[in-house]
Design an enzyme around this catalytic site. Structure first.
Site, PDB file in Angstrom:
ATOM      1  N   HIS A 160      18.393  -3.594  -6.659  1.00  0.00           N
ATOM      2  CA  HIS A 160      18.211  -2.349  -5.921  1.00  0.00           C
ATOM      3  C   HIS A 160      19.398  -1.410  -6.069  1.00  0.00           C
ATOM      4  O   HIS A 160      19.426  -0.343  -5.456  1.00  0.00           O
ATOM      5  CB  HIS A 160      17.953  -2.651  -4.443  1.00  0.00           C
TER       6      HIS A 160
ATOM      7  N   GLU B  29       4.327  -7.292 -16.044  1.00  0.00           N
ATOM      8  CA  GLU B  29       3.474  -6.634 -15.049  1.00  0.00           C
ATOM      9  C   GLU B  29       3.259  -5.154 -15.335  1.00  0.00           C
ATOM     10  O   GLU B  29       3.126  -4.340 -14.416  1.00  0.00           O
ATOM     11  CB  GLU B  29       4.048  -6.824 -13.643  1.00  0.00           C
TER      12      GLU B  29
ATOM     13  N   ARG C  48       5.339  12.545  -1.172  1.00  0.00           N
ATOM     14  CA  ARG C  48       6.581  11.846  -1.528  1.00  0.00           C
ATOM     15  C   ARG C  48       7.637  12.803  -2.075  1.00  0.00           C
ATOM     16  O   ARG C  48       8.415  12.460  -2.967  1.00  0.00           O
ATOM     17  CB  ARG C  48       6.304  10.718  -2.527  1.00  0.00           C
ATOM     18  N   GLU C  49       7.693  14.001  -1.500  1.00  0.00           N
ATOM     19  CA  GLU C  49       8.647  14.988  -1.990  1.00  0.00           C
ATOM     20  C   GLU C  49      10.086  14.492  -1.885  1.00  0.00           C
ATOM     21  O   GLU C  49      10.910  14.753  -2.781  1.00  0.00           O
ATOM     22  CB  GLU C  49       8.496  16.299  -1.202  1.00  0.00           C
TER      23      GLU C  49
ATOM     24  N   CYS D  26       8.800   3.781  -2.009  1.00  0.00           N
ATOM     25  CA  CYS D  26       7.606   3.934  -1.174  1.00  0.00           C
ATOM     26  C   CYS D  26       6.535   2.961  -1.642  1.00  0.00           C
ATOM     27  O   CYS D  26       6.454   2.622  -2.822  1.00  0.00           O
ATOM     28  CB  CYS D  26       7.053   5.355  -1.259  1.00  0.00           C
TER      29      CYS D  26
ATOM     30  N   GLU E 219       9.046 -11.646   7.192  1.00  0.00           N
ATOM     31  CA  GLU E 219       8.745 -10.371   7.839  1.00  0.00           C
ATOM     32  C   GLU E 219       7.694 -10.500   8.935  1.00  0.00           C
ATOM     33  O   GLU E 219       7.750  -9.798   9.941  1.00  0.00           O
ATOM     34  CB  GLU E 219       8.271  -9.385   6.778  1.00  0.00           C
TER      35      GLU E 219
ATOM     36  N   HIS F  45       8.831 -16.710  -4.384  1.00  0.00           N
ATOM     37  CA  HIS F  45       9.974 -15.797  -4.312  1.00  0.00           C
ATOM     38  C   HIS F  45      10.016 -15.123  -2.952  1.00  0.00           C
ATOM     39  O   HIS F  45       8.979 -14.725  -2.408  1.00  0.00           O
ATOM     40  CB  HIS F  45       9.864 -14.731  -5.406  1.00  0.00           C
TER      41      HIS F  45
ATOM     42  N   LYS G 182      11.210  11.401  -2.013  1.00  0.00           N
ATOM     43  CA  LYS G 182      11.447  10.391  -3.052  1.00  0.00           C
ATOM     44  C   LYS G 182      11.859  11.059  -4.367  1.00  0.00           C
ATOM     45  O   LYS G 182      12.880  10.698  -4.985  1.00  0.00           O
ATOM     46  CB  LYS G 182      10.183   9.559  -3.265  1.00  0.00           C
TER      47      LYS G 182
END
Length: 763
Positions: A703, A493, A16-17, A525, A614, A650, A19
């Protein structure tokens, strides 16, 4: 000689470089040069990892999203991001996330926080793209600098480059006209930019260009069919060969159209569209290349190489050098390298292939077609041994689980009473004000939380210490919510790494990777769990955390669960039984958790189905079957509770106007949805459909780092009240808050609560 090529490669890096580089740049902790240098380093590594292919994709790498890249290449920028200080990268991130890097905010007074582009799913995947925006005045002006820079890098590295672009018809189709103008009317303006791009690439010595047109696997109206013919007949004079790439489904009635477009080659998804191939052989002109996606680019199971060769070898004899093979779609949707998985269950690992291993499989198939199977006997034998071991493993099938699924009846999916009766009882129990406020579930995952989780997994923190750390974070979340004045609280959470992975870790039938990350959007990710066998719940999963949180407050505390359809769609799912069977197994397991939460005194339970839309097939003719078992699975999960228990669900970043009737059939008491980025456009569904239950249209785009104002939230809720009776409206963010910082969350939620109070007062 059969050609082997790839359609796209994961861009986030094996660790994940990308990210971490993006997030460091956005925080102002690293420079623009550091970010772009990291991008160049990743591209170089990824091209090296694809060595041995006859053609390698170039232009599939992106700092955020390939569709957003295409918008910038075409000069299609919304008015709100034009004319600012800074270079194109600043505007790129402004449109992606509403803001560029923190270090570039000297110009904050004029451009520090704009509306980010709308984000939605790329066809039926869990990848999100930034939606292109159009109007009747839209003009296009080519800027191919990004692609040309990557092409120059590839040439310097000796890469056999195949540039990849989003096709013009798909680009228009997935965009949104902001003024209700006809998107297809823009095609004559768009095509000259594409023609200029293709000629520019030809001038650089490019022979083949991959033009992605996944729209061809959907049901096309006549005007869109005509658009394909018009577009490619206008582009046929360009001095490069076009490989028109379709994927994610079947061509079906579009076979003749696709086969006869004036392009040099056609790629089809032979995983999902195997039945198309025989017809295409008879339709395809004799000079045209047929590329077959024979390796599944969206799942992680090993390919049955012998079975693929059984049907591929006759095609190779018939087509000769006109046959190309590749993965079915870009490998963006799978993790990078299985060899880095040293902690993954060894037996399950032997059944898997990540991106690099899929390319190895492709090379084995290519060599077998070129040199005969004898050249790869050892590889084929190892492959068959792994497949046989998976089929014979006693860990895959559980007779007790299968028997429970066989006993499912309609009674399991019915609430005791209709919504109107339930609502009266719930109101008496919960005593909520008008416009009740809540959040979607998660609060910021701080460095302290991640550190405690890491120490616990490494064995440096014992279970008692870990629980104490999580209890402290839960208590903080409860205190902050009470101070804000929220009406229905969540526990935050803190203990959850991911909304799907967390549950998968506690369900029998799942395995987990350590570095199996895939990109969802931008720097976000996810690490999908691997569903390899029949599912059961050995023990309660959330009850202890939720009841602890409820003990800290007199306000209602929501139990937070992920629904069966979302767990299914965000997992790498077994391919040896129908997805519907796996979903019903998940439904029974989550149902047990729902009933245990109710038994523990939890009166509000949210069951997230963010991925319901989706999983919808790309063709409307196939929707009913999916929606039948998806809605049934949710109802099995949710509807065993008493009338007094309020069930929430949701959904986020999904265009679900066309399935609103099925969503109503889920019969959740309250549904919360994303509407902030679309400016409440998703509520258009309620103009013609009278949604019967309560709804919380998201008013805070989580976001983006931008903080919504009280005035903006009130305006959004007033728009919502034009479609939904005010007495059935909730006020909430559009998604969970785990990716945000407390410094952003608290003022945003404060504005949200103040807006709700103003609405109650008649603002």
């Amino acid at each position: 000689m059969t050609m082997i090529h790839n359609l796209g490669f994961p861009r986030i890096g094996a660790r994940r470089e990308l990210k971490f580089a993006l997030e460091s740049y956005w925080k102002g902790e690293s420079s623009r040069d550091a970010l772009t240098d990291l991008g160049a380093e990743l591209r170089k590594r990824h091209w090296e990892q694809q060595a041995g292919l006859d053609l390698v994709p170039v232009g599939d790498f992106s700092l955020y999203d390939q569709v957003l890249d295409m918008s910038f290449m075409l000069g299609n920028l919304p008015e709100r991001v034009r004319g600012f200080h800074g270079d194109p990268l600043d505007n790129y991130f402004r449109l992606a996330r509403g803001r560029s890097g923190q270090a570039t905010q000297e110009h904050a007074a004029c451009c520090g926080g704009i509306a980010a582009g709308e984000m939605t799913k790329w066809f039926d995947t869990n990848y999100h793209y930034i939606v292109p925006e159009f109007s009747a005045q839209t003009q296009f002006q080519l800027d191919a600098s990004r692609l040309l820079e990557q092409l120059a890098e590839a040439k310097a590295q000796g890469v056999k480059a195949k540039p990849v672009i989003v096709g013009p018809v798909t680009y228009l189709a997935i965009g949104k006209a902001r003024d209700d103008s006809d998107k297809l009317a823009l095609l004559p303006r768009l095509l000259p930019a594409y023609a200029e791009l293709l000629d520019t690439l030809a001038a650089q010595g490019v022979e083949w260009v991959q033009v992605d047109e996944p729209l061809l696997v959907t049901e096309l109206a006549a005007d869109w069919q005509h658009a394909f013919n018009d577009a490619y007949h206008q582009l046929k004079g360009c001095r490069v060969k076009l490989l028109l790439a379709t994927y994610f489904g079947q061509l079906l009635e579009n076979q003749y159209l696709a086969a006869n477009l004036p392009v040099a080659g056609l790629h089809v998804d032979a995983i999902n569209g195997r039945d198309d191939i025989l017809a295409l052989l008879n339709l395809l002109p004799g000079h045209k290349v047929l590329s077959l996606g024979v390796i599944n680019g969206r799942n992680v199971w090993k390919t049955d190489l012998a079975a693929v060769l059984d049907w591929l070898e006759p095609l190779a004899q018939r087509l000769g050098e006109r046959l190309w093979i590749s993965p079915s779609c870009s490998l963006l949707h799978v993790p990078v390298d299985l060899e880095s998985e040293h902690k993954l269950d060894a037996e399950v690992k032997s059944w898997l292939a990540f991106a690099l291993q899929k390319l190895d499989e492709l090379k084995v198939l290519g060599r077998a077609l070129r040199e005969g199977r004898d050249a790869v006997l050892a590889e084929l034998a190892a492959n068959q041994s792994a497949l046989a071991a998976r089929r014979a493993s006693p860990r895959v099938n559980n007779p007790a689980v299968q028997a429970a699924v066989a006993k499912i009846s309609a009674r399991l999916g019915r609430r005791e009473s209709a919504y109107q009766n339930r609502a009266t009882k719930q109101a008496a129990v919960l005593q909520l004000p008008a416009y009740p406020t809540t959040t979607i579930g998660s609060f910021p995952q701080t460095g302290e939380i991640r550190h405690a989780r890491s120490e616990f997994k490494a064995g440096r923190l014992d279970e008692t210490g870990y629980k104490a750390a999580m209890h402290a974070e839960i208590a903080r979340s409860v205190r902050e919510q009470e101070a804000l004045g929220l009406d229905v609280l969540v526990h935050g959470e803190a203990e959850r790494n991911d909304m799907v992975e967390y549950f998968g870790e506690q369900l029998a039938g799942y395995a987990f990777s350590h570095f199996g990350w895939v990109q969802s959007y931008g720097s976000r990710c996810v690490k999908p769990p691997i569903l390899f066998g029949d599912i059961r719940r050995p023990r309660p999963m959330t009850v202890e955390w939720i009841t602890y949180a409820q003990s800290l407050t007199k306000k209602p505390m929501k139990g937070m669960l992920t629904g069966p359809v979302t767990i299914l769609n965000w997992s790498f799912v077994r391919d040896d039984q129908p997805r519907s069977a796996s979903c019903k197994q998940l439904a029974l397991a989550i149902r047990q958790e729902v009933l245990d939460l109710e038994q523990a005194g939890v009166r509000v339970i949210q069951i997230d189905e963010a991925a319901l839309r989706e999983g919808l097939p790309l063709r409307k003719s196939q929707w009913k079957d999916y929606l039948d078992w998806a809605v049934e699975s949710f109802r099995i999960t949710a509807n065993g509770v008493r009338d007094e228990t309020q069930i929430h669900t949701h959904m986020c970043y999904s265009e679900f106007n066309d399935i609103i009737a099925s969503i109503a059939e889920m019969d959740a008491d309250v549904i919360t949805i994303e509407t902030s980025r679309s400016n409440m456009e998703l509520l258009d569904a309620f103009d013609n459909f009278k949604y019967p239950n309560e709804i919380g249209p998201g008013v805070y785009d989580i976001h983006s780092p931008n903080i919504p104002t009280q005035k903006h939230i009130i305006e959004l809720m007033q728009k919502a009240a034009e479609r939904i009776p005010a007495e059935r409206l909730w006020v909430n963010p559009d998604c969970g808050l785990k990716t945000r910082q407390w410094g952003e969350v608290l003022p945003a939620l404060s504005n949200m609560v103040l807006a709700a109070k103003a609405l109650r007062a008649g603002a």
